[in-house]
Design a protein around this motif. Structure first.
Motif, PDB file in Angstrom:
ATOM      1  N   ARG A  44       0.836  -1.212   0.000  1.00 36.86           N
ATOM      2  CA  ARG A  44       0.000   0.000   0.000  1.00 36.86           C
ATOM      3  C   ARG A  44       0.868   1.259   0.000  1.00 36.86           C
ATOM      4  NH1 ARG A  44      -5.038   0.173   1.978  1.00 36.86           N
ATOM      5  NH2 ARG A  44      -4.446   1.595   3.638  1.00 36.86           N
ATOM      6  N   ALA A  45       1.958   1.240   0.773  1.00 36.75           N
ATOM      7  CA  ALA A  45       2.865   2.387   0.805  1.00 36.75           C
ATOM      8  C   ALA A  45       3.558   2.551  -0.547  1.00 36.75           C
ATOM      9  CB  ALA A  45       3.898   2.212   1.924  1.00 36.75           C
ATOM     10  N   LEU A  46       3.939   1.438  -1.161  1.00 42.32           N
ATOM     11  CA  LEU A  46       4.574   1.481  -2.474  1.00 42.32           C
ATOM     12  C   LEU A  46       3.640   2.134  -3.493  1.00 42.32           C
ATOM     13  CD1 LEU A  46       6.798  -0.927  -4.231  1.00 42.32           C
ATOM     14  CD2 LEU A  46       4.532  -0.767  -5.216  1.00 42.32           C
ATOM     15  N   VAL A  47       2.372   1.754  -3.473  1.00 38.85           N
ATOM     16  CA  VAL A  47       1.395   2.336  -4.393  1.00 38.85           C
ATOM     17  C   VAL A  47       1.254   3.834  -4.130  1.00 38.85           C
ATOM     18  CG1 VAL A  47      -1.064   2.391  -5.036  1.00 38.85           C
ATOM     19  CG2 VAL A  47       0.114   0.200  -4.796  1.00 38.85           C
ATOM     20  N   ASP A  48       1.142   4.231  -2.866  1.00 40.08           N
ATOM     21  CA  ASP A  48       1.033   5.656  -2.537  1.00 40.08           C
ATOM     22  C   ASP A  48       2.232   6.441  -3.053  1.00 40.08           C
ATOM     23  OD1 ASP A  48      -1.404   5.399  -1.252  1.00 40.08           O
ATOM     24  OD2 ASP A  48      -0.526   5.278   0.766  1.00 40.08           O
ATOM     25  N   GLU A  49       3.421   5.903  -2.828  1.00 38.19           N
ATOM     26  CA  GLU A  49       4.642   6.600  -3.236  1.00 38.19           C
ATOM     27  C   GLU A  49       4.786   6.660  -4.753  1.00 38.19           C
ATOM     28  OE1 GLU A  49       6.462   8.414  -1.231  1.00 38.19           O
ATOM     29  OE2 GLU A  49       5.267   7.736   0.464  1.00 38.19           O
ATOM     30  N   MET A  50       4.423   5.584  -5.432  1.00 38.12           N
ATOM     31  CA  MET A  50       4.488   5.588  -6.901  1.00 38.12           C
ATOM     32  C   MET A  50       3.488   6.599  -7.465  1.00 38.12           C
ATOM     33  SD  MET A  50       6.760   3.353  -8.150  1.00 38.12           S
ATOM     34  CE  MET A  50       6.206   2.923  -9.791  1.00 38.12           C
ATOM     35  N   GLU A  51       2.270   6.614  -6.934  1.00 42.07           N
ATOM     36  CA  GLU A  51       1.266   7.563  -7.414  1.00 42.07           C
ATOM     37  C   GLU A  51       1.710   9.002  -7.160  1.00 42.07           C
ATOM     38  OE1 GLU A  51      -2.315   6.184  -5.460  1.00 42.07           O
ATOM     39  OE2 GLU A  51      -2.871   4.978  -7.210  1.00 42.07           O
ATOM     40  N   TRP A  52       2.311   9.252  -5.990  1.00 42.68           N
ATOM     41  CA  TRP A  52       2.776  10.611  -5.682  1.00 42.68           C
ATOM     42  C   TRP A  52       3.898  11.017  -6.636  1.00 42.68           C
ATOM     43  CZ3 TRP A  52       7.225  13.121  -4.194  1.00 42.68           C
ATOM     44  CH2 TRP A  52       7.061  14.447  -3.773  1.00 42.68           C
ATOM     45  N   ALA A  53       4.856  10.132  -6.875  1.00 38.35           N
ATOM     46  CA  ALA A  53       5.984  10.441  -7.761  1.00 38.35           C
ATOM     47  C   ALA A  53       5.510  10.674  -9.200  1.00 38.35           C
ATOM     48  CB  ALA A  53       7.019   9.328  -7.704  1.00 38.35           C
TER      49      ALA A  53
END
Length: 191
Positions: A44-53
């Motif tokens: 979930r954190a990976l998805v959040d960080e990828m979407e933010w980037a």
């Protein structure tokens, strides 16, 4: 009389052994759930960080992809895609995304008796530890889980982020990879 005592002693030892085995099974089960919580939280954190980037890249920037070879008819198989969602950019992001786990902490969700991993340092550097535990053990475990996910599910990650998709957390972390299979039973707002 002596036989009754031996029988009673054997029953007591058997009950004690059974209790020890049950406690060990409960401990193993708890460890497995904690591991599942960690893997789910990392996904979930990976998805959040990828979407933010991806959102930080200018949507007007395009990149040419395809083959630079000339076809028999003299044309080239080239197309323009947004830089943010190009395979090259996504691969670069996946190389550094797990470093962002340094900004996450752990919080116990008492209602479900599960651990949740949430960002405790905002993207502009402000820290908010309200309710979250922030320590090196949590960070290193989350980072390792993230790196493992990237390594094992690289193709799925690229597939989901190459095109704008709704509910990436649900689709990638729960349905495609089963990292959050318990999350399928949660309300969507909790995802």
């Amino acid at each position: 009389m002596l036989l009754a005592r031996k029988t009673m002693k054997m029953r007591t030892l058997s009950i004690f052994a059974l209790c020890v085995v049950l406690l060990q099974l409960m401990h193993i089960s708890e460890g497995a759930r904690q591991g599942q919580d960690m893997r789910c939280g990392a996904c979930r954190a990976l998805v959040d960080e990828m979407e933010w980037a991806i959102a930080q890249v200018d949507p007007k920037k395009m990149i040419q992809t395809g083959s630079f070879r000339i076809n028999p008819d003299g044309s080239q198989s080239m197309k323009e895609v947004p830089l943010a969602r190009s395979e090259g950019n996504l691969l670069e992001l996946m190389e550094i995304v797990c470093e962002k786990m340094n900004d996450y902490g752990e919080r116990m969700e008492t209602a479900k008796n599960r651990k949740i991993y949430e960002r405790v340092t905002s993207h502009d550097g402000k820290m908010d530890l309200s309710g979250a535990k922030f320590d090196s053990r949590v960070v290193s475990s989350l980072k390792f889980a993230c790196e493992t996910i990237v390594e094992q599910h690289e193709d799925e990650i690229i597939e989901f982020f190459a095109h704008e998709t709704d509910n990436v957390k649900d689709k990638l972390c729960s349905k495609r990879t089963d990292l959050c299979d318990h999350a399928l039973k949660m309300n969507h707002d909790e995802l």
